[in-house]
Design an enzyme around this catalytic site. Structure first.
Site, PDB file in Angstrom:
ATOM      1  N   HIS A 303       0.845  -1.191   0.000  1.00  0.00           N
ATOM      2  CA  HIS A 303       0.000   0.000   0.000  1.00  0.00           C
ATOM      3  C   HIS A 303       0.880   1.241   0.000  1.00  0.00           C
ATOM      4  CE1 HIS A 303      -3.107   2.862   1.160  1.00  0.00           C
ATOM      5  NE2 HIS A 303      -3.943   1.965   0.688  1.00  0.00           N
ATOM      6  N   ASP A 360      -7.930  -5.515   0.277  1.00  0.00           N
ATOM      7  CA  ASP A 360      -8.449  -6.358  -0.801  1.00  0.00           C
ATOM      8  C   ASP A 360      -8.047  -7.825  -0.673  1.00  0.00           C
ATOM      9  OD1 ASP A 360      -9.763  -4.315  -2.233  1.00  0.00           O
ATOM     10  OD2 ASP A 360      -7.822  -3.575  -2.903  1.00  0.00           O
TER      11      ASP A 360
HETATM   12  N1  CMC Z   1       4.105  -7.369  -4.919  1.00  0.00           N
HETATM   13  C1  CMC Z   1       5.437  -7.335  -5.131  1.00  0.00           C
HETATM   14  N2  CMC Z   1       6.174  -6.204  -5.007  1.00  0.00           N
HETATM   15  C2  CMC Z   1       5.552  -5.093  -4.631  1.00  0.00           C
HETATM   16  C3  CMC Z   1       4.156  -5.062  -4.375  1.00  0.00           C
HETATM   17  C4  CMC Z   1       3.443  -6.271  -4.523  1.00  0.00           C
HETATM   18  N3  CMC Z   1       2.138  -6.307  -4.293  1.00  0.00           N
HETATM   19  N4  CMC Z   1       3.811  -3.813  -4.027  1.00  0.00           N
HETATM   20  C5  CMC Z   1       4.913  -3.065  -4.062  1.00  0.00           C
HETATM   21  N5  CMC Z   1       5.980  -3.842  -4.420  1.00  0.00           N
HETATM   22  C6  CMC Z   1       7.368  -3.410  -4.520  1.00  0.00           C
HETATM   23  C7  CMC Z   1       7.662  -2.738  -5.841  1.00  0.00           C
HETATM   24  O1  CMC Z   1       8.044  -3.637  -6.822  1.00  0.00           O
HETATM   25  C8  CMC Z   1       8.776  -1.801  -5.434  1.00  0.00           C
HETATM   26  O2  CMC Z   1       9.949  -2.533  -5.349  1.00  0.00           O
HETATM   27  P1  CMC Z   1      11.405  -1.845  -5.609  1.00  0.00           P
HETATM   28  O3  CMC Z   1      11.476  -0.641  -4.711  1.00  0.00           O
HETATM   29  O4  CMC Z   1      12.389  -2.905  -5.258  1.00  0.00           O
HETATM   30  O5  CMC Z   1      11.414  -1.467  -7.066  1.00  0.00           O
HETATM   31  C9  CMC Z   1       8.385  -1.374  -4.026  1.00  0.00           C
HETATM   32  O6  CMC Z   1       7.609  -2.445  -3.515  1.00  0.00           O
HETATM   33  C10 CMC Z   1       7.592  -0.094  -3.975  1.00  0.00           C
HETATM   34  O7  CMC Z   1       6.543  -0.212  -4.911  1.00  0.00           O
HETATM   35  P2  CMC Z   1       5.766   1.048  -5.500  1.00  0.00           P
HETATM   36  O8  CMC Z   1       4.987   0.599  -6.672  1.00  0.00           O
HETATM   37  O9  CMC Z   1       6.700   2.204  -5.671  1.00  0.00           O
HETATM   38  O10 CMC Z   1       4.882   1.411  -4.259  1.00  0.00           O
HETATM   39  P3  CMC Z   1       3.511   2.085  -4.310  1.00  0.00           P
HETATM   40  O11 CMC Z   1       3.393   2.859  -3.076  1.00  0.00           O
HETATM   41  O12 CMC Z   1       3.302   2.833  -5.571  1.00  0.00           O
HETATM   42  O13 CMC Z   1       2.574   0.779  -4.326  1.00  0.00           O
HETATM   43  C11 CMC Z   1       0.568  -0.371  -4.639  1.00  0.00           C
HETATM   44  C12 CMC Z   1       1.312   0.709  -3.852  1.00  0.00           C
HETATM   45  C13 CMC Z   1      -0.752  -0.632  -3.930  1.00  0.00           C
HETATM   46  C14 CMC Z   1       0.292   0.170  -6.049  1.00  0.00           C
HETATM   47  C15 CMC Z   1       1.410  -1.668  -4.723  1.00  0.00           C
HETATM   48  O14 CMC Z   1       1.728  -2.128  -3.424  1.00  0.00           O
HETATM   49  C16 CMC Z   1       0.721  -2.766  -5.524  1.00  0.00           C
HETATM   50  O15 CMC Z   1       0.823  -2.767  -6.756  1.00  0.00           O
HETATM   51  N6  CMC Z   1       0.007  -3.719  -4.834  1.00  0.00           N
HETATM   52  C17 CMC Z   1      -0.760  -4.748  -5.519  1.00  0.00           C
HETATM   53  C18 CMC Z   1      -2.116  -4.191  -5.955  1.00  0.00           C
HETATM   54  C19 CMC Z   1      -3.039  -3.994  -4.778  1.00  0.00           C
HETATM   55  O16 CMC Z   1      -3.205  -4.871  -3.933  1.00  0.00           O
HETATM   56  N7  CMC Z   1      -3.720  -2.842  -4.746  1.00  0.00           N
HETATM   57  C20 CMC Z   1      -4.708  -2.524  -3.713  1.00  0.00           C
HETATM   58  C21 CMC Z   1      -4.273  -1.420  -2.816  1.00  0.00           C
HETATM   59  S1  CMC Z   1      -5.338  -1.265  -1.374  1.00  0.00           S
HETATM   60  C22 CMC Z   1      -6.871  -0.803  -2.004  1.00  0.00           C
HETATM   61  C23 CMC Z   1      -6.909   0.624  -2.336  1.00  0.00           C
HETATM   62  O17 CMC Z   1      -7.021   1.429  -1.413  1.00  0.00           O
HETATM   63  O18 CMC Z   1      -6.829   0.939  -3.528  1.00  0.00           O
END
Ligand code: CMC
Length: 425
Positions: A303, A360
């Protein structure tokens, strides 16, 4: 007394006001930055950028805290109705008994949708995704209910229409997609029970309302009711900042929520768990999620704000257990989810990246148990999030500092060059 942050740029020093929220969050006010210094800021994904000051929802991502108007979400999930939470978010306080009765009457009065809207549903291709349909139908509400949204009274009616009709529209879309007769809202039923009845009642099998199922839906909706400046809420605020009508702003929010990184994750989690159930491949899934050359991510994990266990996920996990037990359902996906969580939480990659289950991860298991089809999971999220979107939109239009949202950019394209006629290229 205002505090300032000093910025030294070139041979000049500038003072930028420091703001502090009621929970101690500090921000540098850069609204005059470009005007005074010629500089802009750049922040992909707005990870360090506040877009507004808001009194609606407080989150602490490090401590796993979520409060609506100051009240912990755990207390609301345990004791409140969804209607009370909607009222709280939109109006700032829990309703008195009298306010609640009036709110319920208004919601009932506005629960029907124009019969002509049924023709719209009938003409969507059968395979259409319910989120696309919901977003279009909410936008279309403006054509069917063109009343102005200028005065407080007009705005309140539009808000009530939306809160009530979105439920009816979602259930109608499900019934029509199955080729079944639409079930109309019933004024004798409370908000959640009314929705379930519209979804599942049929002339051949009357729907028996089960209080445990109603409770599961109520908790699901309360947990989704607001989450401060997330992607879809920001979409509502940004689209709304052009002074578009509320239906259009909410329709934009629904479209934004659809994405698998946001609300669409609840559907994606169940698809991922089903795939694991078919192929028995937890360790490969974990390896794929860690592989930087593979775009796959563990759905329902991670998240932007929570760097610890999402407080909503804790409640949802307990609810998943409780509802399956009460309904005497054995869902293999719950066992897979628990195993996946256990493996991930012990894995160095997930520990180092602070990746925990989000709301989720377990919510789809609850929705499946109460009979919601997988392709409607994100619609369920949207109905739950509606009070938050409305509250945030209302707060934005009432804020005297609110302006048209119009970010800047760093241009990286070619410098000025001449047009070349087609035959000379
Ligand atoms: N699986 C594997 N790696 C992950 C994941 C994941 N679910 N989420 C983040 N990472 C890694 C990402 O690859 C990155 O790694 P590195 O720094 O080594 O390159 C690091 O963690 C940071 O990721 P980010 O994309 O910069 O972080 P963010 O803050 O943009 O991510 C997120 C938030 C929700 C988009 C992401 O965690 C994700 O894609 N999760 C899966 C989708 C999901 O479950 N979404 C629902 C969110 S909760 C409901 C809502 O409120 O929307």
């Amino acid at each position: 007394m205002t505090e300032y942050v000093k910025l030294i740029f070139g041979d000049r020093e500038y003072e930028l006001p420091l703001l502090e929220g009621t929970e101690g969050e500090k921000a540098i006010d850069i609204s005059r930055l470009r005007q005074d210094t010629g500089l802009i800021t750049l922040d992909y994904g707005f990870a360090s950028t506040g877009s507004c000051a808001s009194a609606i929802t407080f989150m602490d991502g490090e401590k796993g805290i979520l409060r609506y108007r100051g009240i912990p979400v755990e207390q609301l999930a345990e004791h409140a109705t969804f209607k009370e939470v909607a009222y709280l978010l939109i109006n700032g306080d829990l309703p008195t008994r009298e306010q609640l009765t009036r709110f319920s009457v208004l919601l009932n009065d506005h629960s029907l949708v124009h019969e002509d809207m049924r023709h719209f549903f009938e003409n969507f291709p059968r395979a259409s995704h319910p989120m696309g349909i919901l977003s279009s139908m909410v936008n279309a509400l403006k054509s069917f209910y063109p009343a102005l949204q200028s005065t407080e009274e007009e705005i309140n009616i539009t808000v009530t229409r939306l809160l009530s009709k979105v439920r009816t529209l979602a259930a109608m879309s499900y019934k029509i997609s199955r080729g079944h007769k639409v079930v109309y809202p019933r004024p004798d039923l409370a908000y959640c029970a009314n929705f379930l009845n519209m979804m599942f009642d049929s002339p051949v099998k009357p729907y028996a309302i089960d209080e445990d199922v109603v409770k599961a839906l109520r908790v699901f909706w309360i947990l989704h009711a607001d989450h401060e400046q997330n992607c879809s809420t920001s979409a509502v605020r940004i689209v709304g900042s052009g002074r578009v009508n509320l239906y259009a702003a909410i329709s934009a929010g629904i479209a934004a929520l659809w994405g698998p990184l946001h609300g669409g994750a609840n559907q994606a989690v169940i698809e991922m768990l089903t795939d694991i159930a078919e192929h028995d491949n937890i360790s490969q899934v974990i390896e794929r999620a860690k592989d930087k050359n593979d775009p796959f991510r563990l759905m329902g994990f991670g998240h932007r704000v929570y760097k610890t266990y999402d407080p909503r996920a804790k409640i949802m996990k307990r609810m998943a257990h409780r509802i399956l037990e009460k309904l005497r359902i054995s869902d293999p996906l719950l066992d897979i989810a628990k195993e996946l969580e256990e493996v991930a939480l012990k894995d160095d990659y997930f520990i180092a990246h602070n990746l925990y289950p989000n709301v989720d991860f377990y919510s789809g298991i609850v929705l499946r148990a109460i009979g919601i089809p997988t392709n409607m999971f994100t619609v369920m999220f949207a109905i739950g999030r509606l009070p938050g979107w409305v509250a945030q939109w209302k707060e934005s239009i009432d804020d005297p500092r609110w302006k048209l949202s119009r970010p800047r950019q760093i241009y990286t394209g070619p410098l000025e060059r001449k047009y070349v006629p087609v035959d000379e290229r």
